[in-house]
Motif scaffolding. Sequence first.
Motif, PDB file in Angstrom:
ATOM      1  N   LEU A  14       6.479  -6.467  16.862  1.00 43.13           N
ATOM      2  CA  LEU A  14       7.327  -7.022  17.915  1.00 43.13           C
ATOM      3  C   LEU A  14       6.503  -8.028  18.696  1.00 43.13           C
ATOM      4  CD1 LEU A  14      10.075  -6.912  19.347  1.00 43.13           C
ATOM      5  CD2 LEU A  14       9.115  -5.145  20.838  1.00 43.13           C
ATOM      6  N   THR A  50      13.260  -1.425  26.646  1.00 39.94           N
ATOM      7  CA  THR A  50      12.806  -2.248  25.522  1.00 39.94           C
ATOM      8  C   THR A  50      11.464  -1.727  25.042  1.00 39.94           C
ATOM      9  OG1 THR A  50      11.770  -3.796  27.051  1.00 39.94           O
ATOM     10  CG2 THR A  50      13.994  -4.333  26.314  1.00 39.94           C
ATOM     11  N   ASN A  86      14.273  -1.130  17.173  1.00 44.69           N
ATOM     12  CA  ASN A  86      14.169  -0.872  18.614  1.00 44.69           C
ATOM     13  C   ASN A  86      14.295   0.619  18.898  1.00 44.69           C
ATOM     14  OD1 ASN A  86      13.765  -3.509  19.509  1.00 44.69           O
ATOM     15  ND2 ASN A  86      15.951  -3.883  19.744  1.00 44.69           N
ATOM     16  N   TRP A 136      11.406  -9.051  16.477  1.00 44.57           N
ATOM     17  CA  TRP A 136      10.755  -8.323  15.387  1.00 44.57           C
ATOM     18  C   TRP A 136      10.415  -9.268  14.241  1.00 44.57           C
ATOM     19  CZ3 TRP A 136       8.838  -3.681  15.924  1.00 44.57           C
ATOM     20  CH2 TRP A 136       9.377  -2.818  16.880  1.00 44.57           C
TER      21      TRP A 136
END
Length: 76
Positions: free
Chosen positions: A18, A5, A44, A23
């Motif tokens: 983020l 992540t 991502n 987001w």
Amino acid sequence: MSAPTPQQGRLAHAPVVLRGGRWWLDGGAGSIPASDPAFTAALNDFALSMAAADRAVANLHIRQDETPSVEPSGRR
């Protein structure tokens, strides 16, 4: 094994942030959550690619600093 992540924070030179694993589109008038799954997946992927590139550049700098200097005559 879970997928990597991205780190929390602003994506470089982009109006997205983020926060809390989500987001947000961030503008002068405020922020709204990004809810489109394809868009957030692309964010991502991009954030992870940017982090990998940053690590690669940092490793190059470390290796460059560790390289022994060579005199013009070829002696170390």
